[in-house]
Design an enzyme around this catalytic site. Structure first.
Site, PDB file in Angstrom:
ATOM      1  N   ASP A  10       1.249  -1.630  -0.178  1.00 53.45           N
ATOM      2  CA  ASP A  10       0.045  -0.379  -0.100  1.00 53.45           C
ATOM      3  C   ASP A  10       0.723   1.468  -0.274  1.00 53.45           C
ATOM      4  OD1 ASP A  10      -1.138   0.412   3.431  1.00 53.45           O
ATOM      5  OD2 ASP A  10       1.038  -0.310   2.674  1.00 53.45           O
ATOM      6  N   ASP A  14       7.560   3.710   3.632  1.00 52.86           N
ATOM      7  CA  ASP A  14       8.454   1.825   3.811  1.00 52.86           C
ATOM      8  C   ASP A  14       7.682   1.012   2.636  1.00 52.86           C
ATOM      9  OD1 ASP A  14       5.436   1.887   4.550  1.00 52.86           O
ATOM     10  OD2 ASP A  14       6.496   0.709   6.178  1.00 52.86           O
ATOM     11  N   ASP A  15       6.955   1.312   1.854  1.00 55.95           N
ATOM     12  CA  ASP A  15       6.773   0.251   1.095  1.00 55.95           C
ATOM     13  C   ASP A  15       7.309   0.663   0.042  1.00 55.95           C
ATOM     14  OD1 ASP A  15       3.887   1.181   2.625  1.00 55.95           O
ATOM     15  OD2 ASP A  15       3.643  -0.693   1.858  1.00 55.95           O
ATOM     16  N   ASN A 170      -0.167   1.614  16.285  1.00 55.48           N
ATOM     17  CA  ASN A 170      -0.117   2.797  15.785  1.00 55.48           C
ATOM     18  C   ASN A 170      -1.920   3.362  15.613  1.00 55.48           C
ATOM     19  OD1 ASN A 170      -0.361   1.212  13.921  1.00 55.48           O
ATOM     20  ND2 ASN A 170       1.368   1.868  13.070  1.00 55.48           N
ATOM     21  N   HIS A 255       9.123  -0.351   8.667  1.00 50.41           N
ATOM     22  CA  HIS A 255       8.302  -1.375   8.506  1.00 50.41           C
ATOM     23  C   HIS A 255       8.658  -3.239   7.690  1.00 50.41           C
ATOM     24  CE1 HIS A 255       6.106   0.449  12.144  1.00 50.41           C
ATOM     25  NE2 HIS A 255       6.062   1.655  10.891  1.00 50.41           N
ATOM     26  N   ASP A 256       8.085  -2.289   6.514  1.00 49.68           N
ATOM     27  CA  ASP A 256       7.944  -3.335   5.227  1.00 49.68           C
ATOM     28  C   ASP A 256       9.021  -3.577   4.484  1.00 49.68           C
ATOM     29  OD1 ASP A 256       5.852  -1.225   4.094  1.00 49.68           O
ATOM     30  OD2 ASP A 256       5.329  -2.288   5.496  1.00 49.68           O
TER      31      ASP A 256
HETATM   32  O1  RIB Z   1       1.854  -0.567  10.654  1.00 49.70           O
HETATM   33  C1  RIB Z   1       2.429  -0.075   9.710  1.00 49.70           C
HETATM   34  C2  RIB Z   1       2.611  -0.303   8.658  1.00 49.70           C
HETATM   35  O2  RIB Z   1       1.329   0.406   8.051  1.00 49.70           O
HETATM   36  C3  RIB Z   1       3.415   0.250   7.535  1.00 49.70           C
HETATM   37  O3  RIB Z   1       2.763  -1.033   6.513  1.00 49.70           O
HETATM   38  C4  RIB Z   1       3.057   1.147   7.044  1.00 49.70           C
HETATM   39  O4  RIB Z   1       3.833   1.230   4.890  1.00 49.70           O
HETATM   40  C5  RIB Z   1       1.365   0.610   7.014  1.00 49.70           C
HETATM   41  O5  RIB Z   1       1.350   0.135   5.775  1.00 49.70           O
HETATM   42 CA    CA Z   2       2.750  -1.057   3.895  1.00 51.56          CA
END
Ligand code: RIB
Ligand code: CA
Length: 325
Positions: A10, A14-15, A170, A255-256
């Protein structure tokens, strides 16, 4: 051994780094990328994904996925996701952690005609060898595919997910963004019988953070991927510093890409526990991950990472960014 991977995103900041890592690293054979609504609208996540695939000169096909969650949007009583991780800079300009990638050239890349969920069914039913799926956004595409044909699980050798949280949150006081945005899809995936699910929750991604010093390593590499990663990280560092400080200063959770780094070198995850996980579907804990730590429980369904090797994670990304042209 090269892993055959379908990446579900999405795109988001970070994706974008996860896409670059998967597209560039020789240990990954990136079969396809699927976009989904999450950080942004489906239109924006798809456009952002196109631009990042162009940036790394990837020939991987892109399939557009679901425009909305499986159920959430039709439940007016559900908790609404209000908070947008934004900051205001010294000129008073607002920055959202997942803005459109206006800094990248417009892409005229063609999106495949087949919707992502249909692609999953078509590809997985006929796959000659097992496939790994890495999903780093809401799980709507995969859940719809599983609703169409549950037998597709037979050709999924492993599902690696970014989502959920045990001691962190979060999206709300108890839920993580990806699972909160489509709890029913997450629940369907965890109950699908996929032979191996590996989860990177906030508990590990908040430890394997990327710092401003790491960005200096990316700067020395100096390739288009390294430069774009710096852009993404510095914005995320600002948001984390102001709104979600981590245990290191001048740092962000990325994260990703950790899910992709795990496929490249599984030792990047250092504390992985085989447990049972459920998704709450209502009330104040809507979308929260309910993890069973009881020793005697016998219906474990997911390998959950609780810690990782931060330096190894950054090293893996540096190796990949060097290959960007
Ligand atoms: O909570 C972090 C996730 O939510 C990550 O994948 C960020 O890209 C959002 O999609
Ligand atoms: Ca993501």
């Amino acid at each position: 051994m090269t892993r055959k991977v379908i990446l579900d995103v999405d795109t988001g900041s970070d994706d974008a780094v996860a896409i670059m890592l998967a597209a560039l690293h020789p240990a990954i054979d990136l079969l396809a990328v699927c976009s989904v609504k999450g950080n942004q609208s489906l239109k924006s996540t798809t456009e952002n994904t196109k631009k990042v695939l162009d940036l790394v000169n990837s020939k991987t096909p892109l399939y557009q996925g679901c425009k909305e969650a499986f159920v959430r949007e039709v439940c007016p009583w559900r908790i609404k996701f209000e908070d947008r991780a934004t900051i205001v800079d010294e000129e008073g300009k607002e920055h959202f952690i997942h803005e459109d990638f206006d800094m990248l050239p417009k892409s005229d890349r063609k999106v495949e005609d087949m919707p992502a969920s249909i692609f999953y069914v078509d590809y997985l039913k006929n796959a000659k060898e097992p496939v790994t799926i890495v999903a780093v956004g809401p799980l709507t595409n995969l859940a719809v595919a599983l609703a169409i044909d549950p037998s597709i699980t037979k050709n999924i050798e492993e599902l690696v997910l970014m989502g959920g949280a045990d001691d962190e949150a979060n999206a709300t006081s108890s839920a993580e963004f990806n699972f909160f945005n489509d709890p029913e899809s997450a629940q369907k995936v965890f109950q699908s019988g996929i032979k191996k699910i590996t989860l990177c929750p906030l508990d590990v991604t908040h430890k394997t953070m990327v710092t401003k010093d790491d960005c200096k390593r990316f700067e020395e590499i100096g390739t288009p991927a390294a430069k774009f990663a710096i852009d993404m990280c510095l914005k995320r560092i600002e948001v984390h510093t102001q709104r979600q400080p981590l245990t290191l200063p001048d740092a962000c959770a990325l994260h990703d890409p950790l899910c992709v780094a795990y496929l490249i070198d599984p030792s990047v995850l250092t504390d992985v526990r085989y447990l049972h996980l459920d998704i709450s579907l209502d009330g104040l804990t809507d979308g929260a991950t309910i993890i069973d730590h009881r020793y005697f429980q016998d219906n474990r369904n997911v390998y959950i990472a609780y810690d990782g090797d931060r330096k190894k994670f950054v090293d893996i990304m540096c190796d990949a960014f060097k290959l960007s042209k």
